[in-house]
Design an enzyme around this catalytic site. Structure first.
Site, PDB file in Angstrom:
ATOM      1  N   LYS A 127      -2.182  -1.407  -3.928  1.00  0.00           N
ATOM      2  CA  LYS A 127      -3.051  -0.227  -3.853  1.00  0.00           C
ATOM      3  C   LYS A 127      -2.224   1.039  -3.947  1.00  0.00           C
ATOM      4  CE  LYS A 127      -6.035   2.025  -0.536  1.00  0.00           C
ATOM      5  NZ  LYS A 127      -6.525   2.024   0.816  1.00  0.00           N
ATOM      6  N   LYS A 157       0.863  -1.182   0.000  1.00  0.00           N
ATOM      7  CA  LYS A 157       0.000   0.000   0.000  1.00  0.00           C
ATOM      8  C   LYS A 157       0.893   1.223   0.000  1.00  0.00           C
ATOM      9  CE  LYS A 157      -3.610   2.380   2.583  1.00  0.00           C
ATOM     10  NZ  LYS A 157      -4.649   2.261   3.613  1.00  0.00           N
TER      11      LYS A 157
HETATM   12  C1  PBG Z   1      -7.405   3.505   5.588  1.00  0.00           C
HETATM   13  C2  PBG Z   1      -7.779   3.273   4.190  1.00  0.00           C
HETATM   14  C3  PBG Z   1      -7.594   4.193   3.158  1.00  0.00           C
HETATM   15  C4  PBG Z   1      -8.149   3.644   2.014  1.00  0.00           C
HETATM   16  C5  PBG Z   1      -8.648   2.386   2.348  1.00  0.00           C
HETATM   17  N1  PBG Z   1      -8.399   2.158   3.715  1.00  0.00           N
HETATM   18  C6  PBG Z   1      -7.050   5.568   3.186  1.00  0.00           C
HETATM   19  C7  PBG Z   1      -5.729   5.839   3.718  1.00  0.00           C
HETATM   20  O1  PBG Z   1      -4.861   4.975   3.810  1.00  0.00           O
HETATM   21  O2  PBG Z   1      -5.537   6.998   4.085  1.00  0.00           O
HETATM   22  C8  PBG Z   1      -8.173   4.357   0.705  1.00  0.00           C
HETATM   23  C9  PBG Z   1      -9.163   3.906  -0.287  1.00  0.00           C
HETATM   24  C10 PBG Z   1      -9.448   4.867  -1.378  1.00  0.00           C
HETATM   25  O3  PBG Z   1      -8.814   5.915  -1.559  1.00  0.00           O
HETATM   26  O4  PBG Z   1     -10.388   4.552  -2.128  1.00  0.00           O
HETATM   27  N2  PBG Z   1      -6.778   2.544   6.284  1.00  0.00           N
END
Ligand code: PBG
Length: 330
Positions: A252, A197
């Site tokens: 992601k 991520k």
């Molecule tokens: C938080 C989380 C995020 C997303 C999914 N879970 C945001 C972040 O890490 O700040 C992002 C998903 C998206 O942007 O569609 N744990």
């Protein structure tokens, strides 16, 4: 010219194009993310994600039914947590009667073949909007956070979640959660690890949607999410998570990280998912609304590209649209 090989030959007819088509998008590939909130018959538009709404649990059930009718069989839940319930230690995250826990139970009561995936991370529950507990300098504490994530995961499994999906990027959390699930006899509760991520700028609309943007303020998540410049690290993250017991791994964002999806799938041959995140949705939606892009064609192309790169499944806010477009094509 007398050419032996004309690559255009196979492209000249519908049937031959169809015969050589290597990838097809199927509803089995789609996972629908849902934003849920307290209330009754309540829905709220999200400004930066036109077409996506925050839903109270009764309307959430209707949305799940709509998705189910289109043969979408997996959903992910993201809670919008009341400000009064946010705290430094994020205790609400493992409240057995919390919003997510109740939502899981309601879905499980109504539908017997929908896979329910829950997000494991503390950002909806912390005052500062970070995914974990912080020290006095604002540094996100790894091991103390993992202790809370374990409780959150057990609480979700207890409510009936089929898959817990840690999106927090703490070290060692997959092993710790797997161990706790095994001990509590949740042998078949699966772990989808957000393994690679990135600290991406494309999560902005999501933070609007769950209401963590103001909490986060000017801070960022660069001390735990990955640097967009790197790919070696993605291998190490994925390898660790697989060794610790991840059943599926996720990359992601998706569309800007197709190289990572492709390498990870080829190398590890594990179930590999990708998340077409809120910023990717917002870009496609904004251009489509202006008639700068044809929405259906560009969205289906974006999803097919993620699949072609090697993703076995895709989380996308376009899941319902995509499923109905695919249906029209058949
Ligand atoms: C938080 C989380 C995020 C997303 C999914 N879970 C945001 C972040 O890490 O700040 C992002 C998903 C998206 O942007 O569609 N744990």
């Amino acid at each position: 010219m007398n050419l032996i090989n004309r690559l255009r030959r196979m492209r000249s007819d519908d049937f031959s194009r169809a015969l050589m088509r290597e990838n097809r998008l199927h509803t089995d590939d789609l996972i629908l993310p849902l934003f849920i909130m307290e209330g009754d018959a309540k829905s709220e538009q999200i400004d930066s994600m036109p077409g996506v709404e925050r839903l109270s649990l009764d309307l959430m059930l209707k949305k799940v039914e709509q998705a189910h009718k289109l043969n979408i069989n997996s959903i992910v839940l993201f809670p919008v947590v009341d400000a009064a319930l946010k705290s430094d230690k994020a205790e609400e995250s493992f409240n057995d009667n919390g919003l997510v826990q109740r939502a899981v139970r309601e879905i499980k009561k109504e539908f017997n073949n929908i896979g329910v995936i829950t997000d494991i991370a503390l950002d909806p529950y912390t005052i500062h909007g970070q995914d974990g507990l912080v020290d006095k300098n604002g540094y996100v504490l790894n091991d103390q956070t993992v202790d809370v994530l374990i409780q959150q995961a057990i609480s979700h499994a207890n409510a009936g979640a089929d898959v817990v999906a840690p999106s927090d990027m703490m070290d060692g959390r997959i092993g710790a959660i797997r161990n706790a699930l095994e001990q509590e006899n949740f042998k078949n509760t699966k772990i989808l690890s957000y393994a690679a991520k990135y600290a991406s700028s494309f999560y902005g609309p999501f933070r609007d949607a769950v209401g963590s943007k103001n909490n986060l303020g000017k801070s960022n998540k660069e001390t735990y999410q990955m640097d967009p410049a790197n790919s070696d690290e993605a291998f190490h993250e994925v390898e660790q998570d697989i060794l610790e017991g991840a059943d599926m791994v996720m990359i992601k964002p998706a569309g800007l990280y197709l190289d990572i999806i492709s390498k990870i799938k080829e190398h590890f041959m594990k179930p590999t998912l990708a998340y077409q995140v809120s910023g990717e949705y917002a870009m496609l939606k904004a251009a489509s609304k202006n008639n700068w892009l044809n929405e259906k064609d560009s969205v289906l192309e974006s999803l097919l590209s993620i699949k072609r790169a090697g993703a076995d499944g895709i989380l996308t806010y376009y899941a319902i649209d995509a499923a109905s477009w695919i249906k029209d094509q058949n």
